[in-house]
Write a protein that holds these residues in place. Structure first.
Motif, mmCIF file in Angstrom:
data_model
loop_
_atom_site.group_PDB
_atom_site.id
_atom_site.type_symbol
_atom_site.label_atom_id
_atom_site.label_comp_id
_atom_site.label_asym_id
_atom_site.label_seq_id
_atom_site.Cartn_x
_atom_site.Cartn_y
_atom_site.Cartn_z
ATOM 1 N N PHE A 1 1.688 4.222 6.487
ATOM 2 C CA PHE A 1 1.813 2.878 6.018
ATOM 3 C C PHE A 1 3.137 2.499 6.147
ATOM 4 C CE2 PHE A 1 -2.470 3.534 4.340
ATOM 5 C CZ PHE A 1 -3.037 2.344 4.791
ATOM 6 N N LEU A 2 4.039 3.402 5.855
ATOM 7 C CA LEU A 2 5.478 3.137 6.099
ATOM 8 C C LEU A 2 5.936 3.119 7.572
ATOM 9 C CD1 LEU A 2 8.473 3.240 5.273
ATOM 10 C CD2 LEU A 2 8.439 5.589 5.364
ATOM 11 N N TRP A 3 5.306 4.080 8.230
ATOM 12 C CA TRP A 3 5.454 3.960 9.843
ATOM 13 C C TRP A 3 4.969 2.453 10.247
ATOM 14 C CZ3 TRP A 3 1.471 3.916 13.572
ATOM 15 C CH2 TRP A 3 1.681 4.106 14.806
ATOM 16 N N LEU A 4 3.682 2.239 9.863
ATOM 17 C CA LEU A 4 2.993 0.879 10.412
ATOM 18 C C LEU A 4 3.845 -0.295 10.055
ATOM 19 C CD1 LEU A 4 0.568 -0.169 12.049
ATOM 20 C CD2 LEU A 4 -0.589 -0.187 9.767
ATOM 21 N N ILE B 1 0.906 -1.420 0.092
ATOM 22 C CA ILE B 1 -0.051 -0.212 -0.033
ATOM 23 C C ILE B 1 0.862 1.194 -0.045
ATOM 24 C CG2 ILE B 1 -1.682 1.273 1.156
ATOM 25 C CD1 ILE B 1 -2.946 -1.354 2.307
ATOM 26 N N PHE B 2 2.057 1.184 0.758
ATOM 27 C CA PHE B 2 2.913 2.359 0.978
ATOM 28 C C PHE B 2 3.472 2.539 -0.344
ATOM 29 C CE2 PHE B 2 7.391 3.613 1.347
ATOM 30 C CZ PHE B 2 7.122 5.216 1.617
ATOM 31 N N GLY B 3 3.837 1.514 -1.186
ATOM 32 C CA GLY B 3 4.587 1.713 -2.482
ATOM 33 C C GLY B 3 3.548 2.168 -3.605
ATOM 34 N N ILE B 4 2.314 1.808 -3.370
ATOM 35 C CA ILE B 4 1.425 2.406 -4.238
ATOM 36 C C ILE B 4 1.038 4.010 -3.948
ATOM 37 C CG2 ILE B 4 -1.102 2.382 -5.210
ATOM 38 C CD1 ILE B 4 -0.969 -0.702 -4.727
ATOM 39 N N LEU B 5 0.848 4.296 -2.722
ATOM 40 C CA LEU B 5 0.581 5.484 -2.439
ATOM 41 C C LEU B 5 1.890 6.430 -2.623
ATOM 42 C CD1 LEU B 5 -1.472 5.161 0.885
ATOM 43 C CD2 LEU B 5 -2.245 5.496 -1.552
#
Length: 221
Positions: A191-194, A7-11
């Motif tokens: 999402f990176l943090w998580l 998700i982070f990669g897409i966002l």
């Protein structure tokens, strides 16, 4: 965890378009202002990390369960990293905005103090002393240290400060496009943090299990 990373990669790809194409160029600072969309998320999620340190520390002192200590430790490490990035990106922004890399502004000063306190927490967690003693000391520090976190947040409001208060006074002067952009950045870096939090927490759990297995093997020899 893999889902969060994906998700982070897409966002983060979408965020590049939002930052560089959708968000307007600030009239005074120009293109340098766009570092703000990195600075704020790292500062925000760094402080959220320290909130988890507080929660984990309280949980450990009440229950004495190692998982709470692992949560606090993982959160502290990520919080120190994110806060360091926030300080660096903030200095770059300050050079263009105020003409200096650093000033002893209330927001900057309280943030630097917060960073040193939690760096001390991380160092204590690495000490070679009794495990339970180390956990108890770290938990107390994790609770006391949190007193500085809300102070960082409100410092630009209660004292005269050159640091802008972003979510204040109808957006703190941000245009609607800038407000949408910083909101998108906050969601993206969540999402990176998580992902980092889950990864580090699992590493600590696995490390603890391996040490336990090692000691069991030693006992049997």
């Amino acid at each position: 965890m893999i889902v969060f990373i994906m998700i982070f990669g897409i966002l983060i790809i979408i965020l590049q378009y939002i930052i560089w194409i959708y968000a307007p160029i600030e009239a005074t600072l120009g293109i340098v202002q766009k570092i703000f969309y990195l600075h704020l998320p790292f500062a925000w999620w760094g402080m959220m990390s320290f909130l988890l340190v507080f929660i984990g520390s309280v949980g450990f002192l009440i229950t004495k369960r190692d998982n709470f200590d692992f949560l606090a430790r993982a959160s502290a490490e990520i919080g120190v990293l994110f806060s360091a990035i926030a300080l660096v990106t903030g200095s770059i922004w300050a050079k263009s905005s105020w003409g200096i890399w650093w000033t002893w502004d209330p927001r900057l000063t309280t943030t630097l103090i917060m960073w040193f306190i939690y760096m001390g927490y991380v160092l204590i967690q690495s000490l070679d002393i009794s495990r339970r003693k180390k956990q108890n000391i770290a938990a107390v520090i994790g609770i006391v240290a949190f007193l500085d976190v809300p102070l960082v947040f409100i410092s630009a409001r209660i004292w005269r400060s050159v640091h802008p208060a972003v979510f204040y006074a109808k957006g703190g002067g941000l245009s609607i496009e800038m407000l949408y952009t910083v909101s998108a950045a906050l969601v993206t870096f969540f999402f990176l943090w998580l992902s980092l939090l889950v990864l580090r927490f699992r590493q600590l759990l696995l490390e603890d299990r391996i040490k336990g297995m090692f000691f069991e093997i030693i006992k049997e020899l």
